[in-house]
Design a protein around this motif. Sequence first.
Motif, mmCIF file in Angstrom:
data_model
loop_
_atom_site.group_PDB
_atom_site.id
_atom_site.type_symbol
_atom_site.label_atom_id
_atom_site.label_comp_id
_atom_site.label_asym_id
_atom_site.label_seq_id
_atom_site.Cartn_x
_atom_site.Cartn_y
_atom_site.Cartn_z
ATOM 1 N N THR A 4 1.286 -1.342 0.077
ATOM 2 C CA THR A 4 0.300 -0.006 -0.257
ATOM 3 C C THR A 4 0.982 1.313 -0.230
ATOM 4 N N MET A 5 0.148 1.970 -0.548
ATOM 5 C CA MET A 5 0.838 3.650 -0.692
ATOM 6 C C MET A 5 1.681 4.230 0.836
ATOM 7 N N ASN A 129 1.950 2.313 -7.167
ATOM 8 C CA ASN A 129 2.454 2.532 -6.163
ATOM 9 C C ASN A 129 3.877 2.634 -5.548
ATOM 10 N N VAL A 130 4.591 1.797 -6.665
ATOM 11 C CA VAL A 130 6.316 2.127 -6.061
ATOM 12 C C VAL A 130 6.919 3.855 -6.468
ATOM 13 N N CYS A 270 11.078 2.300 -16.238
ATOM 14 C CA CYS A 270 11.102 1.963 -14.640
ATOM 15 C C CYS A 270 11.048 3.265 -14.072
ATOM 16 N N THR A 271 10.073 4.082 -14.328
ATOM 17 C CA THR A 271 9.799 5.096 -13.868
ATOM 18 C C THR A 271 10.519 6.737 -12.939
ATOM 19 N N TYR A 272 10.714 5.374 -11.867
ATOM 20 C CA TYR A 272 11.120 6.258 -10.436
ATOM 21 C C TYR A 272 12.683 5.641 -10.459
ATOM 22 N N LEU A 273 13.349 5.617 -11.587
ATOM 23 C CA LEU A 273 14.696 4.914 -11.169
ATOM 24 C C LEU A 273 15.505 5.918 -10.968
#
Length: 458
Positions: A4-5, A129-130, A270-273
Amino acid sequence: MTDTMSWLGRDIRLARKEGMPAIARRQRERLAHLVAHARAASPHCRELYRGLPERVTDPALLPVTDKKRLMEHFDDWATDRDITLQKVRAFTGDPDLIGQRFLGKYLVATTSGTSGRRGLFVLDDRSMNVGAALGTRALTSCLGTAGTLRAAVRGGRFAQLVATGGHYVGYAGYSRTVRESAVRGKLVRAFSVHVPMPELVARLNAYRPAVLIGYAGVITLLAAEREAGRLRIDPLLIQPAGETMTAQDTARIANAFGSTVRTIYGATECTYLSNSCAEGWYHVNSDWAVLEPVEADHSPTPPGRFSHTVLLTNLANRVQPFLRYDLGDSVLLRPDPCPCGDPLPALRVQGRAGDVLTFPTGRGEGVDIPPLSFGTLIDRTPGVEVFQVEQTAPATLRVRMHLAEGVDPERVWRAVHQELTGLLADQGVADVAVERAGEPPRQTPGGKYRTVIPLSHA
């Protein structure tokens, strides 16, 4: 474990508070779980990892893969056995489905990326969510407590510059957010990078965002509009993404807007790299991603030297495992601690340059168009596997394409020609010749494709 967030936010804060040993421990555990899951649920990964130790905590033990290989083994790669290439292609072929849940579960995103080869990717809720949790942390870290309060006082409005008209991850993610979260939908508004610059400026002036996020090439053009006095927004934070920026580019944007500028280095895979710090280095979110700078033979590149390419392992997405995935960018890993104090690995990137194309108008002035505008138009055209647009003269574009098997070349060319001439007309550019090349897309000496080549680099 829950994803979860709220749990993710707490875990990310705790990992950074405890330091690199805790982050490295999370990385090893998440890699071991992901490899085990991939072996159990993906026929392609099961075959690929045959003969490896039962528990894998070192990514260097895994074979290297890339977009071409994964697209060729698409149906056997996914861990959800209901996912097939045919279903995903049908889904992405319908613009009315952008941002909706594929199979009632997943976000689908398309990309061409550095290689120019089309990719069709399926992202699960865990991955989304990550990304949201790490994005929230980066935002609050950049703004600080005072800046966050100031942004809230100003309505907390986010302007997101996106490529519309296709299932691109920025627009698809935004569309899903608006559909599924009324609160977040009110705070974020998407602005198409395909509209003419005067129209984009007028829309942003009316919206007055507190935070501006989007493609670096477009933000660079907006900085010029701000310097000229036509753009009258003053965001507290600007986050350019998607294209490589120099320190001079960042400084110009910061000076033009009087804003904090923090760039983002990521990919659809991987958008959050990573996010940049005040010193201009990208810090990799190593608790949820592994990034390995390597030579052409995939041996490690020593810190302090630009690599031939870089291998990505996304530790969140379980439905399509990206494990030692050749991202195609050249990166330099900082050999010493970053002066900003962030202990996460710090790097510089020289892949995916965002050069602007300039065309004459006949009025003694030029019109600047970012390369993204051309690339996304062709990328969303069915039947194009690899493409390259080169500006061979001030008023000439040459289009090279490698087409999928079984498509009608004439139909594809008509669609591409119509898209490009329409874009130029919308931007007020007339009399530009759009040529169909007989030769295939050219590769660099390193074997990579450059999707858009401005005149100065032709």
